[in-house]
Scaffold this motif. Structure first.
Motif, PDB file in Angstrom:
ATOM      1  N   THR A 103      -9.061   9.708  -4.217  1.00 55.08           N
ATOM      2  CA  THR A 103      -8.115   9.207  -3.214  1.00 55.08           C
ATOM      3  C   THR A 103      -8.664   7.955  -2.531  1.00 55.08           C
ATOM      4  OG1 THR A 103      -7.254  11.431  -2.790  1.00 55.08           O
ATOM      5  CG2 THR A 103      -6.843   9.764  -1.113  1.00 55.08           C
ATOM      6  N   ALA A 104      -9.954   7.981  -2.183  1.00 50.62           N
ATOM      7  CA  ALA A 104     -10.565   6.831  -1.514  1.00 50.62           C
ATOM      8  C   ALA A 104     -10.602   5.613  -2.431  1.00 50.62           C
ATOM      9  CB  ALA A 104     -11.977   7.190  -1.056  1.00 50.62           C
ATOM     10  N   ILE A 105     -11.009   5.818  -3.687  1.00 47.36           N
ATOM     11  CA  ILE A 105     -11.117   4.689  -4.619  1.00 47.36           C
ATOM     12  C   ILE A 105      -9.745   4.137  -4.970  1.00 47.36           C
ATOM     13  CG2 ILE A 105     -11.799   4.052  -6.975  1.00 47.36           C
ATOM     14  CD1 ILE A 105     -14.118   6.090  -6.631  1.00 47.36           C
ATOM     15  N   GLY A 106      -8.794   5.044  -5.246  1.00 50.37           N
ATOM     16  CA  GLY A 106      -7.447   4.581  -5.546  1.00 50.37           C
ATOM     17  C   GLY A 106      -6.819   3.852  -4.379  1.00 50.37           C
ATOM     18  N   SER A 107      -7.053   4.340  -3.163  1.00 54.87           N
ATOM     19  CA  SER A 107      -6.521   3.677  -1.975  1.00 54.87           C
ATOM     20  C   SER A 107      -7.142   2.296  -1.788  1.00 54.87           C
ATOM     21  CB  SER A 107      -6.790   4.544  -0.733  1.00 54.87           C
ATOM     22  OG  SER A 107      -6.100   5.773  -0.820  1.00 54.87           O
ATOM     23  N   ALA A 108      -8.422   2.165  -2.135  1.00 47.98           N
ATOM     24  CA  ALA A 108      -9.080   0.863  -2.033  1.00 47.98           C
ATOM     25  C   ALA A 108      -8.444  -0.141  -2.996  1.00 47.98           C
ATOM     26  CB  ALA A 108     -10.573   1.014  -2.318  1.00 47.98           C
ATOM     27  N   PHE A 128       0.823  -1.211   0.000  1.00 49.56           N
ATOM     28  CA  PHE A 128       0.000   0.000   0.000  1.00 49.56           C
ATOM     29  C   PHE A 128       0.858   1.262   0.000  1.00 49.56           C
ATOM     30  CE2 PHE A 128      -2.327   3.405   2.126  1.00 49.56           C
ATOM     31  CZ  PHE A 128      -3.490   3.441   1.372  1.00 49.56           C
ATOM     32  N   ARG A 129       1.920   1.284   0.807  1.00 53.62           N
ATOM     33  CA  ARG A 129       2.765   2.479   0.880  1.00 53.62           C
ATOM     34  C   ARG A 129       3.427   2.774  -0.463  1.00 53.62           C
ATOM     35  NH1 ARG A 129       5.951   2.390   6.723  1.00 53.62           N
ATOM     36  NH2 ARG A 129       4.081   2.506   8.042  1.00 53.62           N
ATOM     37  N   GLY A 130       3.763   1.730  -1.191  1.00 57.67           N
ATOM     38  CA  GLY A 130       4.389   1.931  -2.491  1.00 57.67           C
ATOM     39  C   GLY A 130       3.409   2.425  -3.536  1.00 57.67           C
ATOM     40  N   ALA A 131       2.119   2.118  -3.361  1.00 56.22           N
ATOM     41  CA  ALA A 131       1.111   2.490  -4.344  1.00 56.22           C
ATOM     42  C   ALA A 131       0.467   3.839  -4.066  1.00 56.22           C
ATOM     43  CB  ALA A 131       0.028   1.409  -4.409  1.00 56.22           C
ATOM     44  N   PHE A 132       0.458   4.281  -2.816  1.00 53.58           N
ATOM     45  CA  PHE A 132      -0.276   5.508  -2.479  1.00 53.58           C
ATOM     46  C   PHE A 132       0.236   6.744  -3.220  1.00 53.58           C
ATOM     47  CE2 PHE A 132      -1.451   9.099   0.333  1.00 53.58           C
ATOM     48  CZ  PHE A 132      -2.832   8.968   0.225  1.00 53.58           C
ATOM     49  N   PRO A 133       1.558   6.929  -3.394  1.00 54.66           N
ATOM     50  CA  PRO A 133       2.006   8.081  -4.184  1.00 54.66           C
ATOM     51  C   PRO A 133       1.470   8.065  -5.608  1.00 54.66           C
ATOM     52  CG  PRO A 133       3.829   7.172  -2.935  1.00 54.66           C
ATOM     53  CD  PRO A 133       2.693   6.207  -2.803  1.00 54.66           C
ATOM     54  N   ALA A 171      -6.440  -3.427  -1.848  1.00 50.85           N
ATOM     55  CA  ALA A 171      -6.852  -4.738  -2.347  1.00 50.85           C
ATOM     56  C   ALA A 171      -5.688  -5.462  -3.014  1.00 50.85           C
ATOM     57  CB  ALA A 171      -8.009  -4.577  -3.329  1.00 50.85           C
ATOM     58  N   ALA A 172      -4.905  -4.736  -3.790  1.00 52.94           N
ATOM     59  CA  ALA A 172      -3.754  -5.351  -4.459  1.00 52.94           C
ATOM     60  C   ALA A 172      -2.715  -5.810  -3.453  1.00 52.94           C
ATOM     61  CB  ALA A 172      -3.138  -4.360  -5.441  1.00 52.94           C
TER      62      ALA A 172
END
Length: 203
Positions: free
Chosen positions: A159-164, A36-41, A168-169
């Motif tokens: 932000t919410a949808i991308g974070s979801a 998740f931390r790698g994907a959030f940016p 999930a990934a």
């Protein structure tokens, strides 16, 4: 801006943002590789890119809306046709797990810029804004407060949808490697896009 307009835009934008496309595929790939931390940016980069398009389309179309009504009719049909084309492509796509293979973790800024460039180079994003804004928002009466409300909606929902997607990934990596799961994902996205095209034409 009135509550009905804001709700309609929020709902339409949420459907558009949740529909899997190049941006969310990149978020998934980053989540598979770096968690998740790698994907959030990457998610933040997508948000910035959407805000750039929102700004350009809002102010550009607001200037045209008062003079060239026929242009919007043409744009609406062209946007619907493009969404239908994407729907067909997704339905007929052959799932390839390698397309969402794990990606090596990168720095925050580099990953954010990758998300930004992906959005700016994605014609689907522009088509969504051009097709949705004129039919949902009275651009000729746009105010600074109304624009700020749209910016807030885009930031919160994307932000919410991308974070979801990122979560999930990160939490179900093997599921996204399954050709059957990828096929279902593609066909779900195709159905949503076809529905969006029909809704645009209906309005």
């Amino acid at each position: 801006m009135d509550a009905t307009t804001l709700f309609a835009f929020s709902l339409a934008f949420a459907i558009a943002a949740a529909s899997p496309g190049p941006g969310m595929a990149a978020v998934v790939a980053r989540g598979l590789g770096g968690g998740f931390r790698g994907a959030f940016p990457m998610v933040l980069g997508l948000v910035v890119g959407d805000l750039v398009y929102l700004s350009f389309v809002t102010f550009g179309l607001a200037a045209l809306a008062q003079r060239f009504g026929t242009v919007f009719l043409v744009v609406k049909w062209a946007g619907a046709a493009y969404l239908l084309y994407l729907a067909v492509k997704l339905w007929t796509a052959k799932p390839n797990p390698d397309e969402v293979r794990a990606a090596a973790a990168q720095g925050f800024v580099r990953t954010l810029l990758a998300g930004l460039s992906l959005t700016l180079g994605n014609p689907k994003t522009m088509v969504f804004y051009i097709a949705l804004l004129p039919t949902l928002v009275p651009l000729e009466r746009m105010t600074a407060v109304g624009f700020a409300e749209l910016v807030g909606i885009v930031m919160v929902l994307l932000t919410a949808i991308g974070s979801a997607y990122a979560a999930a990934a990160a939490g179900a990596r093997e599921m996204f490697r399954s050709p059957r799961a990828l096929r279902r994902l593609n066909r779900t996205a195709g159905t949503v896009m076809a529905g969006a095209a029909a809704a645009i034409v209906a309005r």
